[in-house]
Write a protein that holds these residues in place. Structure first.
Motif, short mmCIF file in Angstrom:
data_model
loop_
_atom_site.label_atom_id
_atom_site.label_comp_id
_atom_site.label_asym_id
_atom_site.label_seq_id
_atom_site.Cartn_x
_atom_site.Cartn_y
_atom_site.Cartn_z
N PHE A 123 -45.87 7.12 -33.45
CA PHE A 123 -46.91 8.22 -33.67
C PHE A 123 -48.23 7.60 -32.93
CE2 PHE A 123 -45.21 11.07 -37.03
CZ PHE A 123 -44.38 10.54 -37.56
N LEU B 247 -40.94 8.32 -45.29
CA LEU B 247 -41.05 7.15 -44.14
C LEU B 247 -42.09 6.04 -44.45
CD1 LEU B 247 -41.89 9.55 -41.20
CD2 LEU B 247 -40.00 8.48 -41.57
N GLY C 99 -58.01 11.18 -36.89
CA GLY C 99 -56.97 10.77 -38.07
C GLY C 99 -55.53 11.61 -37.72
N GLN C 100 -55.48 12.33 -36.64
CA GLN C 100 -54.16 13.28 -36.60
C GLN C 100 -53.27 12.29 -36.14
OE1 GLN C 100 -54.00 17.29 -36.24
NE2 GLN C 100 -51.88 16.69 -36.55
N LEU C 101 -52.11 12.29 -36.78
CA LEU C 101 -50.84 11.80 -36.20
C LEU C 101 -50.20 12.56 -35.34
CD1 LEU C 101 -49.52 10.17 -39.45
CD2 LEU C 101 -50.23 8.88 -37.44
N PHE D 172 -48.59 3.72 -34.61
CA PHE D 172 -47.91 3.72 -35.93
C PHE D 172 -46.20 3.90 -35.51
CE2 PHE D 172 -50.63 2.78 -38.86
CZ PHE D 172 -51.98 3.37 -38.71
N GLN E 254 -52.43 7.77 -33.37
CA GLN E 254 -53.22 8.37 -34.60
C GLN E 254 -54.41 8.45 -33.66
OE1 GLN E 254 -54.32 6.64 -38.19
NE2 GLN E 254 -54.42 8.55 -38.89
N ASN F 171 -46.88 13.17 -32.92
CA ASN F 171 -45.58 12.67 -32.87
C ASN F 171 -45.28 12.45 -31.24
OD1 ASN F 171 -45.37 14.10 -35.13
ND2 ASN F 171 -43.20 13.70 -34.93
N GLN G 186 -39.79 6.85 -36.08
CA GLN G 186 -40.48 7.64 -35.28
C GLN G 186 -41.94 7.03 -34.83
OE1 GLN G 186 -40.32 11.50 -38.07
NE2 GLN G 186 -41.68 11.92 -36.49
N TYR H 206 -39.00 10.67 -31.79
CA TYR H 206 -37.89 10.50 -32.61
C TYR H 206 -36.99 9.78 -32.22
CZ TYR H 206 -34.23 11.82 -35.89
OH TYR H 206 -33.22 11.69 -36.96
N ASN I 124 -33.98 7.27 -39.38
CA ASN I 124 -35.14 8.12 -38.70
C ASN I 124 -36.08 6.95 -38.38
OD1 ASN I 124 -37.72 9.26 -38.32
ND2 ASN I 124 -37.16 10.72 -40.08
#
Lengths: 111, 111
Positions: A35, A99, A41-43, A86, A37, A45, A33, A48, A31
């Motif tokens: 991201f 993760l 603070g919301q990650l 990230f 942010q 997507n 991924q 993948y 896996n």
């Protein structure tokens, strides 16, 4: 656990420029991924991508699993692209759902 | 479809108190993971639950505990709060072993 290293730690661009963010990982992954942010603070997507190449608009990502790295490309940067990016990975044999994150790349896009 | 939801959004506590954070996964997702993110770092794994059973635990003291309910929602409890517990707490859900989706987080401040 798996080690995840991101570079560069900081990146400052002018609007319209292109950029490449790198993620190195220490072991085989099942896996991977990317991201973004946002300032709250919301990650969010982005991809993948445990292997191969994907594209979504101005963003694309490539993971070369055999060489243990992934790249995130941002083309024609916009001020809304600012934030921390990230990379996170799960190694083969790791706990389901766990993760490991890198320290991130802080991207600032100036108008 | 609704994404991952978390409550509360913000929380202020004093040292020694206890706190409960809540998370509702995306409909149909049976796996919930909790992460702690301190300022300037990537998220660190705390717990993962799948089908109401703990499937993994990160390197956190026993003051941290969690559970998952029959509807797959989850709670994270932290006892005897320390100043160092101040952080953004993130919840993620996934269907099985693939893409993890994160909620907006709960920002905890310990005074």
């Amino acid at each position: 656990g798996i080690q995840v290293e991101q570079s560069p730690p900081d990146l400052i661009l002018q609007e319209g420029a292109n950029s490449t963010l790198r993620c190195n990982f220490s072991d085989s992954v099942n896996n991977l991924q990317w991201f973004h942010q946002n300032p709250w603070g919301q990650l969010i997507n982005l991809f993948y991508i445990p292997s191969g190449t994907k594209q979504n608009g101005r963003l694309s990502a490539t993971t070369v699993a055999t060489e243990r790295y992934s790249l995130l490309y941002i083309s024609s940067s916009q001020t809304t692209d600012s934030g921390v990016y990230f990379c996170a990975a799960r190694g083969r044999g790791s706990t389901l759902g766990r993760l490991y994150f890198g320290r991130g790349t802080q991207l600032t896009v100036w108008p | 479809d609704a994404g991952v939801t978390q409550s509360p959004t913000h929380l202020i506590k004093t040292r020694g108190q206890q706190v409960t954070l809540r998370c509702s996964p995306i409909s149909g997702h049976k796996s919930v993971s909790w992460y702690q993110q301190v300022l300037g770092q990537g998220p660190q794994f705390i717990f993962q639950y799948y089908e109401k059973e703990e499937r993994g635990r990160g390197n956190f003291p026993d003051r941290f505990s969690a559970r998952q309910f029959p509807n797959y929602s989850s709670e994270l409890n932290v006892n005897a709060l320390l100043l160092g517990d101040s952080a953004l707490y993130l919840c993620a859900s996934s269907f099985q072993t693939d893409t993890q989706y994160f909620g907006p987080g709960t920002r905890l401040t310990v005074l």
